[in-house]
Design a protein around this motif. Structure first.
Motif, PDB file in Angstrom:
ATOM      1  N   LYS A   1     -25.029  32.397   1.936  1.00  0.00           N
ATOM      2  CA  LYS A   1     -23.461  32.577   1.413  1.00  0.00           C
ATOM      3  C   LYS A   1     -22.982  34.052   1.516  1.00  0.00           C
ATOM      4  O   LYS A   1     -21.870  34.444   1.851  1.00  0.00           O
ATOM      5  CB  LYS A   1     -23.194  32.340   0.100  1.00  0.00           C
ATOM      6  N   ALA A   2     -23.870  35.212   1.349  1.00  0.00           N
ATOM      7  CA  ALA A   2     -23.634  36.529   1.390  1.00  0.00           C
ATOM      8  C   ALA A   2     -23.240  36.940   2.615  1.00  0.00           C
ATOM      9  O   ALA A   2     -22.246  37.581   3.150  1.00  0.00           O
ATOM     10  CB  ALA A   2     -24.610  37.344   0.684  1.00  0.00           C
ATOM     11  N   MET A   3     -24.037  36.387   3.663  1.00  0.00           N
ATOM     12  CA  MET A   3     -23.991  36.632   5.102  1.00  0.00           C
ATOM     13  C   MET A   3     -22.359  36.081   5.635  1.00  0.00           C
ATOM     14  O   MET A   3     -21.848  36.551   6.276  1.00  0.00           O
ATOM     15  CB  MET A   3     -25.036  36.140   6.033  1.00  0.00           C
ATOM     16  N   LEU A   4     -22.321  34.659   5.243  1.00  0.00           N
ATOM     17  CA  LEU A   4     -21.403  33.906   5.562  1.00  0.00           C
ATOM     18  C   LEU A   4     -19.936  34.635   5.341  1.00  0.00           C
ATOM     19  O   LEU A   4     -19.024  34.504   5.960  1.00  0.00           O
ATOM     20  CB  LEU A   4     -21.210  32.360   5.217  1.00  0.00           C
ATOM     21  N   SER A   5     -19.913  35.195   4.135  1.00  0.00           N
ATOM     22  CA  SER A   5     -18.773  35.771   3.636  1.00  0.00           C
ATOM     23  C   SER A   5     -18.437  37.049   4.438  1.00  0.00           C
ATOM     24  O   SER A   5     -17.036  37.362   4.077  1.00  0.00           O
ATOM     25  CB  SER A   5     -19.121  36.286   2.308  1.00  0.00           C
ATOM     26  N   HIS A   6     -19.141  37.546   4.994  1.00  0.00           N
ATOM     27  CA  HIS A   6     -18.621  38.670   6.088  1.00  0.00           C
ATOM     28  C   HIS A   6     -18.445  38.246   7.589  1.00  0.00           C
ATOM     29  O   HIS A   6     -18.451  39.121   8.312  1.00  0.00           O
ATOM     30  CB  HIS A   6     -19.540  39.596   5.847  1.00  0.00           C
ATOM     31  N   MET A   7     -18.912  36.995   7.820  1.00  0.00           N
ATOM     32  CA  MET A   7     -18.432  36.527   9.370  1.00  0.00           C
ATOM     33  C   MET A   7     -17.144  35.925   9.650  1.00  0.00           C
ATOM     34  O   MET A   7     -16.478  35.791   8.634  1.00  0.00           O
ATOM     35  CB  MET A   7     -19.451  35.354   9.421  1.00  0.00           C
ATOM     36  N   LYS A   8     -16.972  36.102  11.022  1.00  0.00           N
ATOM     37  CA  LYS A   8     -15.507  35.635  11.252  1.00  0.00           C
ATOM     38  C   LYS A   8     -15.298  34.251  10.900  1.00  0.00           C
ATOM     39  O   LYS A   8     -16.259  33.444  11.141  1.00  0.00           O
ATOM     40  CB  LYS A   8     -15.198  36.001  12.702  1.00  0.00           C
ATOM     41  N   GLN A   9     -14.122  33.667  10.803  1.00  0.00           N
ATOM     42  CA  GLN A   9     -13.819  32.463  10.406  1.00  0.00           C
ATOM     43  C   GLN A   9     -14.365  31.543  11.490  1.00  0.00           C
ATOM     44  O   GLN A   9     -14.889  30.358  11.249  1.00  0.00           O
ATOM     45  CB  GLN A   9     -12.325  32.207  10.289  1.00  0.00           C
ATOM     46  N   GLU A  10     -14.155  31.931  12.861  1.00  0.00           N
ATOM     47  CA  GLU A  10     -14.750  31.016  13.926  1.00  0.00           C
ATOM     48  C   GLU A  10     -16.233  30.937  14.031  1.00  0.00           C
ATOM     49  O   GLU A  10     -16.489  29.889  14.173  1.00  0.00           O
ATOM     50  CB  GLU A  10     -14.114  31.379  15.363  1.00  0.00           C
ATOM     51  N   GLU A  11     -16.946  32.017  13.472  1.00  0.00           N
ATOM     52  CA  GLU A  11     -18.265  31.789  13.440  1.00  0.00           C
ATOM     53  C   GLU A  11     -18.691  30.827  12.047  1.00  0.00           C
ATOM     54  O   GLU A  11     -19.501  30.139  12.266  1.00  0.00           O
ATOM     55  CB  GLU A  11     -18.810  33.486  12.987  1.00  0.00           C
ATOM     56  N   ILE A  12     -18.056  30.819  11.104  1.00  0.00           N
ATOM     57  CA  ILE A  12     -18.484  30.138   9.975  1.00  0.00           C
ATOM     58  C   ILE A  12     -18.152  28.620  10.418  1.00  0.00           C
ATOM     59  O   ILE A  12     -18.690  27.542  10.163  1.00  0.00           O
ATOM     60  CB  ILE A  12     -17.491  30.296   8.755  1.00  0.00           C
ATOM     61  N   ASP A  13     -16.936  28.379  11.074  1.00  0.00           N
ATOM     62  CA  ASP A  13     -16.627  27.208  11.535  1.00  0.00           C
ATOM     63  C   ASP A  13     -17.495  26.601  12.597  1.00  0.00           C
ATOM     64  O   ASP A  13     -17.990  25.277  12.655  1.00  0.00           O
ATOM     65  CB  ASP A  13     -15.227  26.927  12.132  1.00  0.00           C
ATOM     66  N   ILE A  14     -18.133  27.116  13.295  1.00  0.00           N
ATOM     67  CA  ILE A  14     -19.055  26.865  14.231  1.00  0.00           C
ATOM     68  C   ILE A  14     -20.473  26.447  13.543  1.00  0.00           C
ATOM     69  O   ILE A  14     -21.204  25.382  13.849  1.00  0.00           O
ATOM     70  CB  ILE A  14     -19.248  27.794  15.551  1.00  0.00           C
ATOM     71  N   ILE A  15     -20.697  27.252  12.757  1.00  0.00           N
ATOM     72  CA  ILE A  15     -22.095  27.001  11.828  1.00  0.00           C
ATOM     73  C   ILE A  15     -21.854  25.686  10.971  1.00  0.00           C
ATOM     74  O   ILE A  15     -22.706  24.840  11.184  1.00  0.00           O
ATOM     75  CB  ILE A  15     -22.341  28.215  11.094  1.00  0.00           C
ATOM     76  N   VAL A  16     -20.875  25.670  10.354  1.00  0.00           N
ATOM     77  CA  VAL A  16     -20.696  24.587   9.475  1.00  0.00           C
ATOM     78  C   VAL A  16     -20.445  23.123  10.344  1.00  0.00           C
ATOM     79  O   VAL A  16     -21.187  21.966   9.952  1.00  0.00           O
ATOM     80  CB  VAL A  16     -19.463  24.484   8.563  1.00  0.00           C
ATOM     81  N   ASN A  17     -19.740  23.236  11.450  1.00  0.00           N
ATOM     82  CA  ASN A  17     -19.702  22.118  12.312  1.00  0.00           C
ATOM     83  C   ASN A  17     -20.995  21.462  12.946  1.00  0.00           C
ATOM     84  O   ASN A  17     -21.536  20.553  13.067  1.00  0.00           O
ATOM     85  CB  ASN A  17     -19.011  22.056  13.768  1.00  0.00           C
ATOM     86  N   ALA A  18     -22.051  22.559  13.212  1.00  0.00           N
ATOM     87  CA  ALA A  18     -23.153  22.332  13.802  1.00  0.00           C
ATOM     88  C   ALA A  18     -24.308  21.904  12.821  1.00  0.00           C
ATOM     89  O   ALA A  18     -25.195  21.010  13.035  1.00  0.00           O
ATOM     90  CB  ALA A  18     -23.482  23.432  14.714  1.00  0.00           C
ATOM     91  N   ILE A  19     -24.367  22.636  11.726  1.00  0.00           N
ATOM     92  CA  ILE A  19     -25.277  22.452  10.717  1.00  0.00           C
ATOM     93  C   ILE A  19     -25.033  21.646   9.639  1.00  0.00           C
ATOM     94  O   ILE A  19     -25.937  20.652   9.111  1.00  0.00           O
ATOM     95  CB  ILE A  19     -25.704  23.772  10.071  1.00  0.00           C
ATOM     96  N   GLY A  20     -23.782  21.331   9.327  1.00  0.00           N
ATOM     97  CA  GLY A  20     -23.299  20.560   8.126  1.00  0.00           C
ATOM     98  C   GLY A  20     -23.588  21.206   6.865  1.00  0.00           C
ATOM     99  O   GLY A  20     -23.471  22.519   6.776  1.00  0.00           O
ATOM    100  N   LEU A  21     -23.141  20.534   5.817  1.00  0.00           N
ATOM    101  CA  LEU A  21     -23.139  20.810   4.480  1.00  0.00           C
ATOM    102  C   LEU A  21     -23.754  19.856   3.539  1.00  0.00           C
ATOM    103  O   LEU A  21     -23.347  19.369   2.708  1.00  0.00           O
ATOM    104  CB  LEU A  21     -21.610  20.981   4.033  1.00  0.00           C
TER     105      LEU A  21
END
Length: 164
Positions: free
Chosen positions: A40-60
């Motif tokens: 979460k620390a790393m995600l908080s500093h990533m670009k929105q499009e990177e977060i979206d790609i990660i969430v779409n691929a990995i899930g929650l």
């Protein structure tokens, strides 16, 4: 010490007290980013499009009752984390474990994170800001040494990469 690798958190190094009674943060282990302090620390500093790609691929995926499984809840948590400067994992991946994590940043790029984890009993909320300050001193120094970090993609592997 963790780094982002292919949309996951990769534990590079873990140091444990000699008398630990919980099993977490194992070197070489990978976990989804949404449920760990370092992730979460790393995600908080990533670009929105990177977060979206990660969430779409990995899930929650849900690991415990406190795991964040809603995209909107995750976005809210990441905004709070960014503003506060550190993340908090309240047993989201492992029962009974609390964690505080701080990203390692260099030139607006996420290199990794450092976190401190312990049992909920040993890590009351009152001590988390103090732990975060200690970690921030380290991550600030590490951000100046970006050439020492492994080169890997933050984002999940595409189909072309999987075939290699």
């Amino acid at each position: 010490f963790t780094i982002p690798k292919n949309g996951m958190v990769l534990y590079i190094e873990s140091i444990h007290p000699s008398h630990r009674n919980t099993n977490y943060s194992v070197t070489g282990k990978t976990l989804p980013m949404h449920c760990t302090g370092g992730g979460k620390a790393m995600l908080s500093h990533m670009k929105q499009e990177e977060i979206d790609i990660i969430v779409n691929a990995i899930g929650l995926e849900r690991f415990t009752p406190t795991t964040i499984t809603s995209y909107n809840e995750l976005m809210k948590e990441l905004r709070i984390t960014y503003e506060r400067g550190y993340s908090i994992d309240r047993g989201e991946e492992s029962y009974g474990v609390k964690c505080v994590g701080v990203p390692i940043i260099s030139n607006d790029s996420v290199l990794g994170a450092i976190s401190i984890a312990g049992s909920k009993l040993n890590m009351p909320d009152a001590v988390l800001p103090e732990y975060a300050e200690m970690i921030m001193a380290v991550t600030s120094l590490m951000g100046n040494k970006s050439d020492l970090f492994p080169k890997c993609s933050h984002l999940p592997r595409g189909d072309a990469d999987k075939q290699q």
